[in-house]
Design an enzyme around this catalytic site. Structure first.
Site, PDB file in Angstrom:
ATOM      1  N   ASP A   8       0.870  -1.176   0.000  1.00 15.21           N
ATOM      2  CA  ASP A   8       0.000   0.000   0.000  1.00 15.21           C
ATOM      3  C   ASP A   8       0.906   1.225   0.000  1.00 15.21           C
ATOM      4  O   ASP A   8       2.131   1.114  -0.184  1.00 15.21           O
ATOM      5  CB  ASP A   8      -0.988  -0.046   1.173  1.00 15.21           C
ATOM      6  CG  ASP A   8      -0.307   0.170   2.526  1.00 15.21           C
ATOM      7  OD1 ASP A   8       0.933   0.304   2.566  1.00 15.21           O
ATOM      8  OD2 ASP A   8      -1.019   0.209   3.542  1.00 15.21           O
ATOM      9  N   CYS A  64       3.268  -2.883   4.064  1.00 15.48           N
ATOM     10  CA  CYS A  64       2.435  -1.747   4.456  1.00 15.48           C
ATOM     11  C   CYS A  64       3.211  -1.005   5.547  1.00 15.48           C
ATOM     12  O   CYS A  64       4.430  -1.193   5.655  1.00 15.48           O
ATOM     13  CB  CYS A  64       1.041  -2.187   4.897  1.00 15.48           C
ATOM     14  SG  CYS A  64       0.990  -3.260   6.345  1.00 15.48           S
ATOM     15  N   THR A  66       3.284  -1.243   8.930  1.00 12.35           N
ATOM     16  CA  THR A  66       3.877  -2.142   9.929  1.00 12.35           C
ATOM     17  C   THR A  66       4.034  -3.571   9.398  1.00 12.35           C
ATOM     18  O   THR A  66       4.678  -4.402  10.043  1.00 12.35           O
ATOM     19  CB  THR A  66       2.962  -2.240  11.163  1.00 12.35           C
ATOM     20  OG1 THR A  66       1.688  -2.718  10.706  1.00 12.35           O
ATOM     21  CG2 THR A  66       2.804  -0.894  11.845  1.00 12.35           C
ATOM     22  N   HIS A  97      10.326 -22.983  10.643  1.00  8.64           N
ATOM     23  CA  HIS A  97       9.405 -23.666  11.564  1.00  8.64           C
ATOM     24  C   HIS A  97       7.929 -23.526  11.173  1.00  8.64           C
ATOM     25  O   HIS A  97       7.142 -24.420  11.449  1.00  8.64           O
ATOM     26  CB  HIS A  97       9.587 -23.110  12.990  1.00  8.64           C
ATOM     27  CG  HIS A  97      10.899 -23.496  13.596  1.00  8.64           C
ATOM     28  ND1 HIS A  97      11.253 -23.182  14.879  1.00  8.64           N
ATOM     29  CD2 HIS A  97      11.949 -24.180  13.077  1.00  8.64           C
ATOM     30  CE1 HIS A  97      12.462 -23.648  15.139  1.00  8.64           C
ATOM     31  NE2 HIS A  97      12.921 -24.256  14.062  1.00  8.64           N
ATOM     32  N   HIS A 132       7.539 -29.781  12.889  1.00  9.85           N
ATOM     33  CA  HIS A 132       6.935 -28.509  12.475  1.00  9.85           C
ATOM     34  C   HIS A 132       5.831 -28.747  11.447  1.00  9.85           C
ATOM     35  O   HIS A 132       4.845 -28.014  11.411  1.00  9.85           O
ATOM     36  CB  HIS A 132       8.003 -27.577  11.902  1.00  9.85           C
ATOM     37  CG  HIS A 132       9.099 -27.291  12.884  1.00  9.85           C
ATOM     38  ND1 HIS A 132       8.871 -26.637  14.076  1.00  9.85           N
ATOM     39  CD2 HIS A 132      10.416 -27.608  12.869  1.00  9.85           C
ATOM     40  CE1 HIS A 132      10.007 -26.542  14.748  1.00  9.85           C
ATOM     41  NE2 HIS A 132      10.954 -27.138  14.046  1.00  9.85           N
TER      42      HIS A 132
END
Ligand code: URA
Length: 357
Positions: A8, A64, A66, A97, A132
Site C-alpha cells: 500500500d 504496508c 507495519t 518452523h 513442524h
C-alpha cells in the site's frame, strides 16, 4: 519461482527494494500498487494471498506501514501463513518452523538494508518439516472448507480447481466447457446448501424401519443472470430439482455504462425462497449489484451469489452494496483489463458457453 508482491502507500518505500531483490531470483506477480497514492491494504493483500492460495504464485511479499495489516488480511485466505517480521532471525525461523509463505514488511520500521536482510533470511531458509509439519498441518486442519471473509467464500476443493483449469483453457471445446460449468455450479451448490434445515422422519427399507432425515420443506430458487448464468442452472437443478427458476436480463447502456433491466421473471413466492443467483463472471460487479437489487425490490431476502470467477473489484462492490448477500466464488483472479474482463479469467463466458464467437 513466482512471488506475488504487493504494497500500500505506506509500504511503497520498500517496493523497489523488494522488486530489485527478486530481479534475478524469481518472477514477480505484481499485485500493485504502483504509486504512493493512498490504498487499502486488504485489497492488495487479498489479491496476493489468493494468488498464493490458488497456486498462481509460490510465495508472496507484502508491504504496508507495519506489515501487520497485510498479514491480518492475507491470513484470512486458506493456505496462507503470513507474518510481519522485523529482523532476519525471526524471518528465518518463520520459514524454517512455520513455513511462512507470505512475508510482510513494515515500510515505516525497516530501512531498505534491514528489509533486504529480513527478505534474504526468509527467502534463503527452508522449511524443516518433521515436528513442524505436524503443527503447520494443524493450522491447515482448522481452516474451513473454504476461505471465508466478510460473507465471501472462495472454494478450495481439488475437484473445483481441476475443473476450473480445464474451463479456463482456451482450447477447451464448447461442449466440454458447458459440461464443466454445470459440474462446478453443482459442486458449489452442494457445499453452499450444507446447512439447509433437516427434519426427522422414518423410512421403511426392504430390511427394517430406520430413523432418517429429509429437507425441512425449504423452498429454493435459482436465478441465472442472462445469458451466461443459464450455463449454471442445470448443474444446480441436478442437485435440487424442485427449485423454481427465475430469470434476469440486464444489458449495459453504452453511454452511461450502467446496467439496464430488459427482462425479469421471478417465482411468485420469491420472498419465501432461499435464492441462488447464478452468474459465472463477477467482474466490475455492476450487473450483480443491479440483479440483486431487482430481486430485493420484488421481496427476495435470503440470497447467495454464485460465480465461477471473480475480480476483487467486483467482490468489493457487491459486498459494499449488499452486505447481507453471501458471495460464493470458485476462483478469485487478480484484476480486470481495460474492457472490464477478468484477467486471467476465462474470456467471455457467454460466448464460450454458446459458441457464439
Ligand atoms: N464477463 C465475461 O464473460 N468475462 C469476463 O471476464 C468479464 C465479464
Amino acid at each position: 519461482m513466482i512471488v506475488a508482491v504487493g504494497c500500500d502507500h505506506a509500504g511503497f518505500v520498500l517496493r523497489s527494494v523488494v522488486l530489485g531483490y527478486f530481479e534475478s531470483k524469481a518472477t514477480v506477480l505484481d499485485c500493485g500498487v504502483s504509486t504512493a497514492e493512498p490504498a487499502d491494504y486488504p485489497d492488495v493483500a487479498l489479491r496476493a494471498a489468493a494468488a498464493v492460495s490458488e497456486g498462481q504464485a509460490d510465495a508472496g511479499v507484502l508491504m504496508c506501514g507495519t506489515g501487520i495489516g497485510m498479514a491480518l488480511a492475507a491470513n484470512k485466505v486458506k493456505g496462507v501463513r503470513a507474518a510481519s517480521c522485523f529482523d532476519a532471525e525471526t524471518a528465518r525461523l518463520a520459514k524454517a518452523h512455520n513455513n511462512l509463505n507470505i512475508l510482510c514488511l513494515g515500510g515505516r520500521f525497516l530501512s531498505p538494508d534491514r528489509a533486504l536482510a529480513v527478505l534474504d533470511a526468509w527467502h534463503g531458509a527452508s522449511f524443516e518439516g518433521g515436528r513442524h509439519l505436524a503443527r503447520v498441518n494443524k493450522i491447515a486442519a482448522a481452516e474451513a472448507v473454504t476461505f471465508s471473509s466478510g460473507g465471501v467464500v472462495i472454494f478450495n476443493h481439488p475437484l473445483v480447481h481441476h475443473k476450473m483449469t480445464i474451463i479456463r483453457d482456451k482450447n477447451t471445446s464448447v461442449k466440454e466447457f458447458r459440461e464443466l460449468v454445470e459440474e462446478v455450479a453443482g459442486l458449489m451448490v452442494y457445499e453452499i446448501t450444507r446447512n439447509l434445515p433437516l427434519s426427522e422422519t422414518r423410512v421403511e427399507t426392504p430390511m427394517a424401519s430406520a430413523a432418517a432425515r429429509t429437507l425441512a420443506g425449504k423452498k429454493l430458487a435459482v436465478v441465472p443472470v442472462l445469458r451466461a448464468g443459464l450455463g449454471m442452472v442445470n448443474g444446480i437443478l441436478s442437485l435440487i430439482p424442485n427449485a423454481k427458476v427465475g430469470h434476469i436480463g440486464l444489458y449495459r447502456d453504452p453511454n452511461t455504462l450502467e446496467p439496464v433491466e430488459y427482462y425479469c421473471k421471478l417465482p411468485q413466492d420469491i420472498q419465501e425462497r432461499e435464492i441462488f443467483v447464478a452468474d459465472p463472471m463477477l467482474a466490475t460487479g455492476g450487473t450483480a449489484v443491479a440483479a440483486l437489487s431487482l430481486i430485493k425490490a420484488r421481496g427476495g431476502r435470503k440470497i447467495s451469489l454464485v460465480c465461477l470467477v471473480a475480480a476483487p473489484e467486483g467482490v468489493k462492490r457487491v459486498h459494499e452494496a449488499h452486505p447481507d448477500v453471501g458471495i460464493f466464488i470458485a476462483a478469485l483472479d487478480p484484476c480486470l483489463d481495460d474492457h472490464g474482463y477478468i484477467v486471467p479469467g476465462l474470456g467471455d463466458a457467454g460466448d464460450r458457453l454458446f459458441g457464439s464467437k
